[in-house]
Design an enzyme around this catalytic site. Sequence first.
Site, PDB file in Angstrom:
ATOM      1  N   ALA A  27       0.856  -1.187   0.000  1.00  0.00           N
ATOM      2  CA  ALA A  27       0.000   0.000   0.000  1.00  0.00           C
ATOM      3  C   ALA A  27       0.893   1.237   0.000  1.00  0.00           C
ATOM      4  CB  ALA A  27      -0.891  -0.021   1.230  1.00  0.00           C
ATOM      5  N   GLY A  31       0.766  -5.136   0.812  1.00  0.00           N
ATOM      6  CA  GLY A  31      -0.448  -5.229   0.004  1.00  0.00           C
ATOM      7  C   GLY A  31      -0.187  -5.887  -1.353  1.00  0.00           C
ATOM      8  N   GLU A  33      -0.400  -9.475  -0.709  1.00  0.00           N
ATOM      9  CA  GLU A  33      -1.819  -9.771  -0.444  1.00  0.00           C
ATOM     10  C   GLU A  33      -2.640  -9.745  -1.727  1.00  0.00           C
ATOM     11  OE1 GLU A  33      -1.895  -6.686   2.544  1.00  0.00           O
ATOM     12  OE2 GLU A  33      -2.325  -8.138   4.118  1.00  0.00           O
ATOM     13  N   GLU A  37       5.047  -5.193   6.885  1.00  0.00           N
ATOM     14  CA  GLU A  37       4.309  -4.117   7.579  1.00  0.00           C
ATOM     15  C   GLU A  37       4.786  -3.899   9.005  1.00  0.00           C
ATOM     16  OE1 GLU A  37       2.941  -6.561   5.796  1.00  0.00           O
ATOM     17  OE2 GLU A  37       1.209  -5.862   4.644  1.00  0.00           O
TER      18      GLU A  37
HETATM   19  N1  CO8 Z   1       4.544   3.236  -0.768  1.00  0.00           N
HETATM   20  C1  CO8 Z   1       4.929   4.388  -1.362  1.00  0.00           C
HETATM   21  N2  CO8 Z   1       6.108   4.534  -2.015  1.00  0.00           N
HETATM   22  C2  CO8 Z   1       6.911   3.460  -2.089  1.00  0.00           C
HETATM   23  C3  CO8 Z   1       6.573   2.223  -1.497  1.00  0.00           C
HETATM   24  C4  CO8 Z   1       5.311   2.143  -0.815  1.00  0.00           C
HETATM   25  N3  CO8 Z   1       4.874   0.977  -0.269  1.00  0.00           N
HETATM   26  N4  CO8 Z   1       7.578   1.353  -1.723  1.00  0.00           N
HETATM   27  C5  CO8 Z   1       8.506   2.015  -2.433  1.00  0.00           C
HETATM   28  N5  CO8 Z   1       8.111   3.286  -2.654  1.00  0.00           N
HETATM   29  C6  CO8 Z   1       8.829   4.340  -3.394  1.00  0.00           C
HETATM   30  C7  CO8 Z   1      10.011   4.878  -2.616  1.00  0.00           C
HETATM   31  O1  CO8 Z   1       9.590   5.875  -1.720  1.00  0.00           O
HETATM   32  C8  CO8 Z   1      10.897   5.377  -3.725  1.00  0.00           C
HETATM   33  O2  CO8 Z   1      10.407   6.624  -4.155  1.00  0.00           O
HETATM   34  P1  CO8 Z   1      11.478   7.840  -4.450  1.00  0.00           P
HETATM   35  O3  CO8 Z   1      12.299   7.347  -5.595  1.00  0.00           O
HETATM   36  O4  CO8 Z   1      10.617   8.997  -4.776  1.00  0.00           O
HETATM   37  O5  CO8 Z   1      12.280   7.993  -3.202  1.00  0.00           O
HETATM   38  C9  CO8 Z   1      10.637   4.417  -4.857  1.00  0.00           C
HETATM   39  O6  CO8 Z   1       9.415   3.757  -4.546  1.00  0.00           O
HETATM   40  C10 CO8 Z   1      11.713   3.347  -4.960  1.00  0.00           C
HETATM   41  O7  CO8 Z   1      11.858   2.751  -3.699  1.00  0.00           O
HETATM   42  P2  CO8 Z   1      13.286   2.577  -2.990  1.00  0.00           P
HETATM   43  O8  CO8 Z   1      14.203   3.674  -3.359  1.00  0.00           O
HETATM   44  O9  CO8 Z   1      13.041   2.348  -1.545  1.00  0.00           O
HETATM   45  O10 CO8 Z   1      13.775   1.239  -3.707  1.00  0.00           O
HETATM   46  P3  CO8 Z   1      14.738   0.119  -3.138  1.00  0.00           P
HETATM   47  O11 CO8 Z   1      15.004  -0.804  -4.269  1.00  0.00           O
HETATM   48  O12 CO8 Z   1      15.902   0.723  -2.431  1.00  0.00           O
HETATM   49  O13 CO8 Z   1      13.883  -0.628  -2.005  1.00  0.00           O
HETATM   50  C11 CO8 Z   1      11.913  -1.734  -1.172  1.00  0.00           C
HETATM   51  C12 CO8 Z   1      12.746  -1.373  -2.404  1.00  0.00           C
HETATM   52  C13 CO8 Z   1      12.714  -2.672  -0.275  1.00  0.00           C
HETATM   53  C14 CO8 Z   1      10.647  -2.398  -1.674  1.00  0.00           C
HETATM   54  C15 CO8 Z   1      11.556  -0.454  -0.385  1.00  0.00           C
HETATM   55  O14 CO8 Z   1      11.038   0.523  -1.288  1.00  0.00           O
HETATM   56  C16 CO8 Z   1      10.519  -0.673   0.663  1.00  0.00           C
HETATM   57  O15 CO8 Z   1      10.844  -1.177   1.732  1.00  0.00           O
HETATM   58  N6  CO8 Z   1       9.253  -0.296   0.386  1.00  0.00           N
HETATM   59  C17 CO8 Z   1       8.185  -0.438   1.349  1.00  0.00           C
HETATM   60  C18 CO8 Z   1       7.690  -1.862   1.406  1.00  0.00           C
HETATM   61  C19 CO8 Z   1       6.639  -1.989   2.469  1.00  0.00           C
HETATM   62  O16 CO8 Z   1       6.860  -1.736   3.635  1.00  0.00           O
HETATM   63  N7  CO8 Z   1       5.412  -2.392   2.057  1.00  0.00           N
HETATM   64  C20 CO8 Z   1       4.263  -2.515   2.946  1.00  0.00           C
HETATM   65  C21 CO8 Z   1       3.439  -1.274   2.895  1.00  0.00           C
HETATM   66  S1  CO8 Z   1       2.108  -1.282   4.062  1.00  0.00           S
HETATM   67  C22 CO8 Z   1       0.971  -2.291   3.334  1.00  0.00           C
HETATM   68  O17 CO8 Z   1       1.135  -2.776   2.247  1.00  0.00           O
HETATM   69  C23 CO8 Z   1      -0.284  -2.546   4.105  1.00  0.00           C
HETATM   70  C24 CO8 Z   1      -1.342  -3.223   3.247  1.00  0.00           C
HETATM   71  C25 CO8 Z   1      -2.658  -3.221   3.962  1.00  0.00           C
HETATM   72  C26 CO8 Z   1      -3.840  -3.129   3.030  1.00  0.00           C
HETATM   73  C27 CO8 Z   1      -3.975  -1.794   2.372  1.00  0.00           C
HETATM   74  C28 CO8 Z   1      -5.319  -1.161   2.611  1.00  0.00           C
HETATM   75  C29 CO8 Z   1      -5.203   0.103   3.363  1.00  0.00           C
END
Ligand code: CO8
Length: 257
Positions: free
Chosen positions: A65, A108, A111, A131
């Site tokens: 998400a 997400g 999921e 998460e």
């Molecule tokens: N949301 C928003 N932006 C994101 C997300 C995200 N989940 N993941 C990555 N991005 C963005 C980064 O901010 C970055 O943007 P920018 O270039 O502007 O800085 C761009 O994508 C690239 O990301 P990274 O530079 O971090 O790329 P890396 O290759 O270094 O890392 C990762 C990749 C490991 C995937 C890292 O981006 C990361 O940890 N992302 C978050 C993953 C995460 O925690 N996901 C869970 C989110 S919570 C959730 O899914 C709850 C679901 C519940 C149901 C939803 C209904 C409400």
Amino acid sequence: MAYQHILVTKIKGVGRIQLDRPDVLNALNLALMDELVHALNEMERDDEVGCILLCGNEHAFAAGADIFEMLDATTTDLLVQDQFSAWDRLSEVKKPMIAAVSGMALGGGCELAMACDLILAAEGSSFGQPEINLGVMPGAGGTQRLVRSVGKAKAMEMVLLGRPITAQEAYRLGLINEVVPAHQLEEEAMKWAQRLANKAPLAVRLAKESILKSMESTLAEGLDFEQKCFYLLFATEDQKEGMRAFVEKRRPHFHGK
Ligand code: CO8
């Protein structure tokens, strides 16, 4: 509807939906989820679509998400936005859905893949529920569908430690159906989807419903449901066609009637 966050195409009976927010690894914001539901509704109504294929790009299926969107959200915001109604709709899709996962399927994203009926993944892709590292927990099936696929021990590890697993591990654990070389994923997923699209639609629909029912019912209730579905299919022209084609030693032509 003009889509901004997904790309929608129709190829030989397959409705293909590509998540398309590459700059943020296909993070699932509200607008994308709305578009996804809209596209799924259209495909459900479209007789030419026998199977739905959901994919991302080579780097990410979806990284979860959209964290920026959730950052300042209050409980009231979440309740008012009713984000989970989109997720509920995903669970109600009657046509078969295949997820083709390349890169990350996190939070997400994982999921979303699990809400599909079959999952194909590229070598090098990964699945995870990180998460916990954000101070929250999965909210769209990560504590429910995951445990049913990989078992309690692994689900605890993935959810409590936020530790992702590789596609190979996901395959060994029964979370996904096949791992293929990255460059073959699209072709292979499309093959599976077209194969499914050529089956008898009503039989596929009831078989899917019956398998999903097994997750929520006792064995006796599930068997009863299965039997009723089986009887029901004998009211279809496709049952007659399928069995007649077998005895006439030819390929069946199903019409979804
Ligand atoms: N949301 C928003 N932006 C994101 C997300 C995200 N989940 N993941 C990555 N991005 C963005 C980064 O901010 C970055 O943007 P920018 O270039 O502007 O800085 C761009 O994508 C690239 O990301 P990274 O530079 O971090 O790329 P890396 O290759 O270094 O890392 C990762 C990749 C490991 C995937 C890292 O981006 C990361 O940890 N992302 C978050 C993953 C995460 O925690 N996901 C869970 C989110 S919570 C959730 O899914 C709850 C679901 C519940 C149901 C939803 C209904 C409400």
